[in-house]
Design an enzyme around this catalytic site. Sequence first.
Site, short mmCIF file in Angstrom:
data_model
loop_
_atom_site.label_atom_id
_atom_site.label_comp_id
_atom_site.label_asym_id
_atom_site.label_seq_id
_atom_site.Cartn_x
_atom_site.Cartn_y
_atom_site.Cartn_z
CG ASP A 113 -7.22 -4.58 -1.63
OD1 ASP A 113 -7.56 -5.68 -2.09
OD2 ASP A 113 -7.58 -4.16 -0.52
CG ASP B 57 -2.11 -1.04 0.86
OD1 ASP B 57 -2.46 -1.20 -0.32
OD2 ASP B 57 -2.60 -1.68 1.79
NE ARG C 292 -12.51 -0.96 0.75
CZ ARG C 292 -13.08 -1.34 1.89
NH1 ARG C 292 -14.36 -1.07 2.12
NH2 ARG C 292 -12.40 -2.00 2.82
CD1 TRP D 23 -9.84 -2.96 -3.38
CD2 TRP D 23 -9.73 -0.79 -3.90
NE1 TRP D 23 -9.81 -2.24 -2.20
CE2 TRP D 23 -9.74 -0.92 -2.49
CE3 TRP D 23 -9.67 0.49 -4.45
CZ2 TRP D 23 -9.69 0.19 -1.63
CZ3 TRP D 23 -9.63 1.60 -3.60
CH2 TRP D 23 -9.64 1.44 -2.22
N1 GLY Z 1 -7.04 -2.02 0.90
C1 GLY Z 1 -7.79 -2.42 2.03
C2 GLY Z 1 -9.25 -2.21 1.90
O1 GLY Z 1 -9.79 -2.03 0.84
O2 GLY Z 1 -9.91 -2.21 2.93
#
Ligand code: GLY
Length: 378
Positions: free
Chosen positions: A157, A95, A229, A233
Amino acid sequence: MNGTKSQPDWVREAWSRTTAKVTRISGRIGDRFPHASVQGEYKLEPPYWWTAGFWPGLLWLVYRETKNEALRELAESCERQLDQVITDYYKLDHDIGFMWTLTSVARHKLLGAEDSKRRALLAANLLAARFNVQGGYIRAWNPWREGEQNAGWAIIDCMMNLPLLHWASAVTGDPRYKHTAVRHADMAVEHFIRPDGSVNHIVIFDPETGEKVEVNGGQGYGPDSAWSRGTAWAIYGMSLSYHYTQDEKYLHAAKRAAHFFLANLPEDSVPHWDFRLPEGVPAYRDSSAGACAACGLLLLAEQVDGRESALYRSAGERILHSLYVNYGAWDNEEEEGLILHGTSHFPEGKNIDVPLIYGDYYFAEGLARLAGYRELFW
Ligand code: GLY
């Protein structure tokens, strides 16, 4: 600059309320690192947490519009604090992309700052160094606890971390970074995007041989469910990979994820935290997934023509409009979050049904795009 003439009234209003609110709450949040708002107040995280870029990124979005120098100074102070963590080998993971893109890359793009360029290049080197050549993936995390073996873990992600590598190749003229991003994105097309357009959150490889071992449900309900989510992404990340490479396979992957996402939205166009929940499991919304997907859909709309483009554009607008009118915390002076009802990590019971800083960031990014700002920080 922004082309205000063609904006619908609601966009002008939502963007203006967003810039006003961010400016107001910057007085309390200052140069710190908010993550989830609990009972109206953003709780803070240390600067090494993956969310550290979103508040400064939000400040940069608003600075670009208002030129409020106080916001610039706060964003710059956040960026300088990340200097303390860039050498913290055990804490930083993939990240790095989210963190340095929305701080140093954003500042380099907006102000041409040389020190920011150096920081972001260092971050890109650390990200590229996580690449496992045998499996063709960027390793996601470090062990979360003593003895944990997760050298073979890759997560969807990471698609949003790849733009840092494309940026690094563009500014240095050295294609190594972009080659790494391409290899990882190819792996994601093969192993993460399912035939129906839903996506895996975690794919585990044997880090020695590179063979795929299994799929893990991660932040979704389970290995076969569809974490919303994660789908967001994939939409935005694949569309960004297409933006940087013009390789149609990423465009097709983005479209597949987008069609799955859109086909599974509830009436108000804001997703539940997982699209495939068994009966009895609480179907909280995840407004952050809606906001991120909307940004991806708006980019996708610019990558195709005609009716297809209109479809993605109107879907992105519809999600942002619903977030504004149905999820916005505008009437509550006590609430620091911009949009309510995000779900960070349901399986671990963390930050459920609350504003999340990345939801706020993508909501503002989407509005800024509708308001005419075309340059991507990503
Ligand atoms: N990258 C971690 C999340 O989407 O919570």
